[in-house]
Scaffold this motif. Structure first.
Motif: not given
Length: 699
Positions: A462-466
């Motif tokens: 989720l962090v990688a997707e913003g």
């Protein structure tokens, strides 16, 4: 070598570090830039720019030429690297004076900067490039120190500049940054030879030196002198901002009020685009927002263009009693909704009254800075970093107003000048060049059981997707390890016992205070107990029910309450198991709890759909790699149930699914991402991530 003691800025020059760079002027210039940018009293994130000039060999003529290295467009001096600077032929840049056609044609000069590039790998040159290039000095700092802007933003700025520095400092009246401002700096220096710097009205400071160290010292000394002058007047006056009008709530009560109000404000601020929030109640903020002069100064807005661009024309000051009960959501919204409408209408009037025929379309009219007297200051923007930086910039603006009012009268940018910067076509072009936002940008997610295995993989995805993520677990050390690779504006971590109502409430309050609310709740916390019926104790049974079922219920209860207050919809994803659908031996406690999770998901989906809150389930199976569940007795119990050894479990699970695949935590994370970011019209659904188990097919 340091020559004086500084009380208002940090002297950070390290002689040993500098000596290691003495043969590389550009590296030394970057070092100077970084230590200047690390002190927010000197310049804020993205504010100001620095430069140096070196002699290089021209690759075309093989002759020695002067090259200027300067911070490129959109950079930050505190984190500046070689990739963030532009290298230009100084002579070519100065020759642009021959083609400059005047203020009406200012913007066309930016494109010509590219014709002056020496380093073809340069960052795009910024609008401030000629301000450095048209001055003859080898090292130049253009900074936005609070103390200097305070002097620059007084109604008699020129007189005060002369009073402080005599004829050793120049002064240039307000003008929008660009090529012509560079010409004005050049003219100022010509008329005042021997000066050590120039004050730019309502803008900032230019200082210089023959070496990086001399330039650094000059900058610090000028700022220190200005700061001492202001503090002398503050002490003489005995009070700031007209004195205190009201007292702040006690710290604990401020935090409680802010946590309750944040999701309501976030919903109101997100009428056009979802926003991420930031809250501060630091001393400088409270001094300003509780003062008699708040009503006079806040509507004026900021002066420095960098401040203004990040904080909007002015803040919204809430007409809301500091001790107002916020438990009645409808009553609170009835108080606040008209205030937001008035702010939006005022912003649109500002746009209509100042726009030009070629101005970009009106932007989001919602406030960036929201002041709650007696409690603190909220800021809202497209992501956490931008919201935090907006807060930092407004604190700088507070410092500026404090200083200006202490020595004279504060003057903000005229509204037309402010508009011309905010809607500058060059700024619009910069916005258009920004990378496309990631799928989960502007989303806030809470993930339980995030310290390892499936929960960790979900958080990382989720962090990688913003997304902004609140990672929770009962294992503090494992949580710290998990968040090491994540930025402070991306993820925070906190201990949370999902069986404890108080612990869950604190977790949601933390999310509201740090990010403004919550959009996504992922219940991944879990454990597994595999025993036959006769060996399953009531303790086993209750623990499974508490962590898996009660925890899911409490998360849904608290999470949906915040989502409803925001009015932005939301997502809940519960990590259940194939065992909630398939009956197997030695599994009565775990299987029953997982089945309850599955059906609760369907019940919640039916109840919360009207509020656009989607509730779905992901059913993993056989996720052994990296999973904490497979440590200890659970693995032994499942091995016994299937008649294999513990070491044989991974291959056993991989072989029994239809695809013959090993299931990894990342596979579960991808399913969660799909439900949250892609399948936006799905609710009450179950996605199996098991490689294909026919007996677990939902239909």
């Amino acid at each position: 070598m340091q020559t004086r003691t500084y009380n208002h800025v940090d002297y950070l020059w390290d002689d040993t570090k500098a000596a290691s760079l003495e043969n590389d002027e550009v590296a030394l210039f970057l070092y100077r830039s970084n230590i200047l940018g690390s002190d927010l009293r000197i310049t804020n994130y993205g504010g100001g720019n620095t430069s140096c000039k070196t002699i290089e060999k021209d690759p075309l003529s093989n002759k020695e030429v002067e090259v200027m290295w300067v911070k490129g467009s959109g950079g930050d001096i505190g984190t500046l690297t070689r990739q963030g600077i532009a290298g230009l032929y100084t002579e070519r840049l100065r020759n642009l004076k021959n083609v400059y056609r005047g203020l009406e044609h200012e913007d066309e000069m930016v494109g010509l900067f590219n014709h002056c590039l020496f380093d073809l790998d340069s960052k795009a040159p910024s609008i401030d490039t000629p301000l450095h290039g048209l001055l003859p000095f080898k090292h130049i700092d253009h900074l936005h120190p609070d103390a200097l802007i305070a002097i620059a933003a007084t109604k008699n700025s020129k007189k005060i500049t002369r009073e402080i520095w005599g004829d050793t400092m120049g002064w240039v009246p307000w003008q929008r940054p660009g090529f012509d401002l560079g010409l004005q700096l050049e003219k100022c220096l010509k008329e005042n030879p021997g000066i050590r710097g120039i004050v730019l009205e309502s803008h900032g400071l230019f200082t210089w030196g023959d070496s990086s160290y001399e330039c650094y010292l000059n900058s610090l000394e000028v700022i220190e002198i200005a700061s001492e002058y202001i503090e002398g007047h503050v002490k003489k006056n005995g009070k700031v901002f007209g004195g205190q009008k009201l007292e702040s709530l006690p710290s604990g009560k401020r935090i409680e009020q802010a946590a309750k109000l944040a999701p309501i404000l976030r919903g109101l601020c997100s009428s056009e685009n979802n926003m991420i929030g930031h809250f501060t109640d630091e001393e400088r903020v409270l001094e300003f927002i509780n003062s008699n002069d708040l009503e006079k100064l806040a509507p004026l807005g900021t002066s420095c263009p960098d401040h203004f661009l990040r904080t909007k024309i002015k803040p919204l000051v809430l007409s809301l009693d500091k001790e107002e009960s916020l438990d009645n959501f409808n009553a609170t919204v009835q108080i606040l909704q008209p205030q937001f409408e008035d702010y939006r209408n005022d912003y649109k009037e500002y746009y209509e009254g100042c726009k030009h025929s070629n101005s970009p379309a009106v932007r989001d009219p919602n406030p960036v800075v929201i002041i709650y007297p007696g409690v603190g200051m909220f800021t809202f923007a497209k992501n956490k970093q931008t919201a935090r930086v907006a807060s930092e910039f407004y604190i700088n603006a507070i410092n500026v107003m404090r200083g200006a009012e202490a020595i004279s009268t504060y003057v903000a940018l005229p509204r037309q000048e402010a508009f011309d910067i905010e809607y500058w076509l060059l700024e619009e072009a910069k916005l258009q060049r920004m990378p496309k936002e990631k799928p989960l940008s502007r989303k806030i997610a809470i993930i339980t059981g995030a310290a390892g295995g499936i929960g960790k993989a979900i958080a990382e995805k989720l962090v990688a997707e913003g997304a902004n993520v609140v990672m929770t677990d009962v294992n503090q050390e494992a949580l710290k390890e998990t968040t090491k690779s994540m930025g402070k504006d991306e993820a925070i971590q906190t201990i949370c016992d999902v069986t404890n109502t108080t612990s869950i409430e604190k977790m949601f309050d933390l999310s509201c205070l740090n990010f403004g609310g919550v959009d996504v709740v992922i219940h991944s916390a879990g454990l597994a107990i595999s025993k036959p019926l006769e060996e399953t104790t009531m303790t086993d049974w209750q623990l499974l029910q508490d962590v898996l079922v009660k925890g899911q219920f409490l998360l849904a209860q608290f999470g949906s309450d915040i989502m409803k207050k925001q009015g932005l919809g939301g997502n809940m994803v519960n990590i259940a198991s194939k065992n909630g659908l398939v009956a197997g031996p030695n599994n009565v406690g775990y299987g029953t709890a997982k089945a309850a999770q599955l059906h609760m998901t369907r019940l919640l989906a039916a109840e919360l759909g009207a509020d656009k809150i989607r509730v779905n389930t992901v059913n993993p199976d056989g996720v052994i790699v990296g999973s904490k569940i497979w440590e200890g007795e659970w693995a032994e119990g499942r091995a016994k149930a299937y008649g294999v050894s513990v070491d044989e479990l991974p291959s056993h699970y991989a072989k029994r699914n239809l695809l013959n695949e090993i299931i990894l935590p990342e596979d579960v994370a991808n399913a969660v991402f799909s439900l949250v970011a892609i399948l936006d019209k799905s609710t009450g659904n179950t996605i199996n991530v098991d490689g294909g188990m026919a007996n677990a097919f939902v239909r």
